[in-house]
Design a protein around this motif. Sequence first.
Motif, mmCIF file in Angstrom:
data_model
loop_
_atom_site.group_PDB
_atom_site.id
_atom_site.type_symbol
_atom_site.label_atom_id
_atom_site.label_comp_id
_atom_site.label_asym_id
_atom_site.label_seq_id
_atom_site.Cartn_x
_atom_site.Cartn_y
_atom_site.Cartn_z
ATOM 1 N N GLY A 173 0.821 -1.200 0.000
ATOM 2 C CA GLY A 173 0.000 0.000 0.000
ATOM 3 C C GLY A 173 0.855 1.251 0.000
ATOM 4 O O GLY A 173 0.570 2.216 -0.710
ATOM 5 N N GLN A 178 0.874 3.929 -2.875
ATOM 6 C CA GLN A 178 0.337 5.232 -2.521
ATOM 7 C C GLN A 178 1.353 6.344 -2.843
ATOM 8 O O GLN A 178 1.002 7.369 -3.421
ATOM 9 N N THR A 212 -1.260 5.752 5.080
ATOM 10 C CA THR A 212 -0.254 4.716 4.849
ATOM 11 C C THR A 212 1.027 5.009 5.621
ATOM 12 O O THR A 212 1.767 4.108 5.995
ATOM 13 N N GLY A 264 -4.753 9.394 1.974
ATOM 14 C CA GLY A 264 -4.080 8.118 1.723
ATOM 15 C C GLY A 264 -2.625 8.148 2.163
ATOM 16 O O GLY A 264 -2.127 7.202 2.772
ATOM 17 N N GLN A 290 -5.793 2.560 1.994
ATOM 18 C CA GLN A 290 -4.959 3.584 2.633
ATOM 19 C C GLN A 290 -5.811 4.749 3.121
ATOM 20 O O GLN A 290 -5.603 5.292 4.200
ATOM 21 N N SER A 315 0.024 4.391 9.772
ATOM 22 C CA SER A 315 -1.029 3.366 9.807
ATOM 23 C C SER A 315 -1.496 3.151 11.237
ATOM 24 O O SER A 315 -0.672 3.047 12.146
#
Lengths: 413, 434
Positions: free
Chosen positions: A21, A25, A189, A185, A349, A192
């Motif tokens: 991810g 991203q 990401t 996003g 994300q 997290s």
Amino acid sequence: MIFAAILGPGFITASAGNDVGGILQYSQAGAQFGYSLLWVMIPLAIALIVVQEMATRMGTVTGKGLAALVRENFGVRISFIAMLLLFFINTLLTSTEFAGIAAAAQIFGISKYLAVPVALIVVFLFVLRFDNKIVERTFVVLSLIYLTYIGSAVMAHPNWHEVAHGALVPSFPFRTVGWIAAVVGLIGTTISPYMQFFLQSAVVEKGRRANQLTAARIDVVNGSVLAIVLAGFMIIANAATIYLANQHGAHIVANTVSDFAAALKPLAGESAAVIFALGILNAGVFTAAVLPLSTSYIICEALGFEAAIDRTFEQAPVFFSLFAAGLVAGAAIVLIPNLPLLQLVLFAQVLQGIVLPAELVLMLIIINRTHIMGRHTNSPVANAIAWTTVVVVGSLSVLYVAGQFFPRLLGSH
Amino acid sequence: MAFTQGFISDLVGRRATVNDLTIGKVADFLITSPDDAFPPIDGLVIKTARGLRFAPMDTVADVDRNGTVALTVTPDKAAPSDDERLYLVADLLDKQIVDVNGRKVVRINDIEVADTGGRLRVLAADVGVGGLLRRLGLRSLGRRVTPVNAPGMPNSMIAWSAVSPIREANPANVRLSVTQNRLARLHPSELAEIISELSAREAAAVVGQLDDETAADAFEHLDVEKQKTIIGDIGTERAADIIEEMDADDAADLLGELPAERQSELLAEMNDYTAGELRELVKYDEDTAGGLMTTDFVWIYPHRTTEATIRKIREIAPATEFIYYLYVLDKNDHLMGTISLRTLLLALPTAFIDRVMNTDVVSVAADTPAVEVAATIARYDLLAVPVLRDDGTMIGIVTVDDAIDAIMPGDVAKKLPRFTARHHSVSTGVSSGT
């Protein structure tokens, strides 16, 4: 020994952040917006350091994981909701890791219907048979592949003046859904939600004590800075190649995962796709193994079920069931025919970015309680930065969700 | 009282009334004697408009079936916050406890209370799925799950008598209430397993509840990392007391892992004899005979009769762990021979030791590597091998257990049965309790 010293929990957590991810991203941010999102990485780095330092401090001072602290401070209901959400998001994230594996397999011309089940079995055996430390170290060494982004970014001869401009001069095109989605996003990401659980448990597992806080902090700063620098170069590499090419009339739409391999061409030439595939595969396999496992640990910690990998299924049925369910569901989602893998990954994300404020609020409440943290409660500066993160991410999330329901509220790009 | 049996999750949040007027909500329950088999609830904490107020049990007139609590007078005292007391909600609900019978750490989902003999008492801790569902507000589902313990699901109820609360207060003012210690009933290896499942602070709190000897026995089963964490948390004086009680070789291993400064701090707190012995042991590398050995062995004079020697052993050996081999030393501590307990018992009472002892002695040097020590023990079928200095003076023995520990991976070795009995009085029949 030196290796073990460098590989603190902060470093490993930060490396784990560069999962499928993350790579996609950051690549997407560069390919779509050029250098203009680079500046976001600087406040993000500060927020990342502050948040991870908080998790580390809570772990060293209380000797408990974040899930245990949430349970003890907020009771069953909030823990249960948090754990349900965590399970849902992490299963989705697991599926993004398998999506990465599927994409990498596609580059090598292997069908995802073969690659994903094989990867599932490999991951399963990895976790149940091998010493986690070995797996962990293999992964971290393999993640040196990401250094190729630095080489590629340099060799693409970006206009460094524009890079500096993008990194230092903030731009706010608030009225576009795509921009907000990209920023949420990026935040999701980079910081997290599961990472804080993961990091704090790792700190506790290492038996770090409050008097080792300084060493733990250095570890966190090192890991965070490295993660942000790598992320920055992923953005630059994609901006200097894909974005720039598109500006000049090329049509690299970056609609599928493999399109981002183009970003590595300046360095790797024709083997760019292979290197990209290996990087994605490495990230995918490792995170697909770690994510369901740590999710299962965290949930059992919060809800009071027996949890340990060295127990039998009879001894810890909930633990193994959750692990298997998360892993298998994650793999199964990817096997849905015609699933837009890239959209799935980017959506996951954004979802992380949306739940992040809620997690930060729980952390902030706990970390400011004197009877838990003693003299190690948050400093006003840490509080200010963390609360600002909550407000900014929260507002962007609200804007994003509103944009989904009322498309005319915001522009389309 | 119409309320005869139920869970505190049923009572928390219910109305509290005086003369049918609602004055607040039930917030918590106080027990002052948590060590009783089924401790009585001594009072309620009521959340009123003016803050938390304490209602002693004798002002509670009635708890009706719906959980409404009728009080005779309006409570006006603030809730006592003494460390000696235990609040069911604040101190126990959602927290971890040790299930003494199940020998594991569990989290409390709910607490069962019942009216017995006219008093509301704590019966059991609910650690199962039923309690979880009840707390989540899924009462009917919870009721369906509670009676049947689904196979593999954690057993839901633990009788209070098998519960040992982990009371962690601020490290500064830890005062523990558990006098009749339930944890001390556990076998040291089980205690160690429980301690390793706990967070550092909880582990320190549990060790704080144990007497020095029990703590030392449990410590010997823990890995060094965990030992280090705990002694960092319990204060130098207490740590020194516990290390003093440990087997000399284990104690030396632990000390060897600590920074020099901390080492001398701890040694300074110990009595001179033990400190001297440990200083000697710490000098040796962990993976050599010197690092593995214990200085706790039985030595005897060559010119005594077997009868006199047996008498002497009765006198001096009870505190010694390993008495199966006796070592015959001369005035300068040179090893002259060995004699097994068996030979000693079977020999004529009037025989002199130097006539019956075995002079063909297998020994190792202090710097012999652990693997070689283990090989020697295995080759000659020994239970222990003496460790000699270059000049032939004896400084200790390596037992077969410690040799195995040294060459096996850590967690495997800690789980193996011990040959040499530890001299604590705990029997292996742990569940029976005493």
